[in-house]
Design an enzyme around this catalytic site. Structure first.
Site, PDB file in Angstrom:
ATOM      1  N   ASP A 139      -1.451   3.839  -3.737  1.00  0.00           N
ATOM      2  CA  ASP A 139      -2.057   4.062  -2.419  1.00  0.00           C
ATOM      3  C   ASP A 139      -1.681   5.450  -1.862  1.00  0.00           C
ATOM      4  OD1 ASP A 139      -2.464   3.973   0.504  1.00  0.00           O
ATOM      5  OD2 ASP A 139      -2.906   1.852   0.165  1.00  0.00           O
TER       6      ASP A 139
ATOM      7  N   CYS B 111       3.151   1.732  -5.269  1.00  0.00           N
ATOM      8  CA  CYS B 111       1.691   1.621  -5.333  1.00  0.00           C
ATOM      9  C   CYS B 111       1.063   3.016  -5.340  1.00  0.00           C
ATOM     10  CB  CYS B 111       1.180   0.830  -4.129  1.00  0.00           C
ATOM     11  SG  CYS B 111      -0.603   0.545  -4.183  1.00  0.00           S
TER      12      CYS B 111
ATOM     13  N   HIS C  29       3.936  -2.329  -0.306  1.00  0.00           N
ATOM     14  CA  HIS C  29       3.610  -1.924   1.068  1.00  0.00           C
ATOM     15  C   HIS C  29       2.621  -2.896   1.693  1.00  0.00           C
ATOM     16  CE1 HIS C  29      -0.486  -0.120   0.411  1.00  0.00           C
ATOM     17  NE2 HIS C  29      -0.065  -0.193  -0.827  1.00  0.00           N
TER      18      HIS C  29
END
Ligand code: CO
Length: 208
Positions: free
Chosen positions: A43, A41, A97
């Site tokens: 993120d 990801c 996650h």
């Protein structure tokens, strides 16, 4: 954040690397031979290399919102193809996650504009596993389970590709599904049965 810090940090990093090995960059320019393809990801809290403790050259990385491997996304498909066919990585990892904003957004109903079709692919994962997910009453564990199931489905999307099917037949190659827990820092292997999935889906997705 003062961006000047970044350039100062970079200077420090160069010095540190050269102090340990004066040929560090001379060796880097010779080329890359990573053994792992990592799809994670975007993120900012889930920094691929740092959480795995790997060095430059070790891992070929692709990141997008919610670590998706969409069949029509030329970007991720090109990355998989290049990593498997040309770099000949031995492992392909999809790493999701917990506390993933993309997965969370897919669980809520809101018009997110350009993000809508992207989130729809995560909602497809929900629909595929609706029976299981709907038995989980509390939102937090349900959200966590969707993160895990999304990793599993994206692994399946990796396995569907021609380059992966070919690599599996011809050489040492495996697909793995992992989840990083932002709360504890722990990286967990979902122990996805790659071979069983491959056998199962080959009937439908077989390339040759
Ligand atoms: Co995320």
């Amino acid at each position: 954040m003062d961006l000047q810090h970044i350039f100062a940090n970079n200077e420090k990093w160069i010095k540190h690397k050269l102090d340990i090995d004066k040929d560090y960059f001379n060796n880097l320019i010779k080329g890359q031979r990573p053994e792992i393809l990592y799809i994670g990801c975007s993120d900012s809290r889930v920094s691929a290399e740092e959480l795995m403790g790997v060095k430059p050259g070790d891992v070929f990385v692709h990141r997008n919102i919610a670590n998706m491997v969409s069949n029509t996304d030329l970007n991720v498909q090109t990355v998989v193809n290049f990593a498997v066919k040309h770099l000949k990585v031995k492992h392909a990892v999809v790493c999701g996650h917990y506390y993933c904003g993309g997965v969370k957004a897919a669980m809520q109903s809101a018009d997110m504009g350009i993000l809508n079709p992207w989130l729809r692919s995560i909602r497809d994962v929900y629909r595929l596993h609706q029976k299981e997910l709907d038995t989980i009453e509390d939102e937090e564990p349900r959200y966590k389970r969707l993160v895990e199931l999304n990793v599993q489905e994206q692994c399946i999307n990796v396995i569907k590709t021609a380059s992966v099917q070919k690599a599996y037949k011809e050489r040492d190659f495996q697909v793995h599904g992992w989840v990083f827990d932002v709360k504890t820092g722990k990286l967990n292997d979902l122990k996805i049965d790659f071979e069983a999935i491959l056998e199962d889906i080959m009937r439908i997705y077989k390339i040759s």
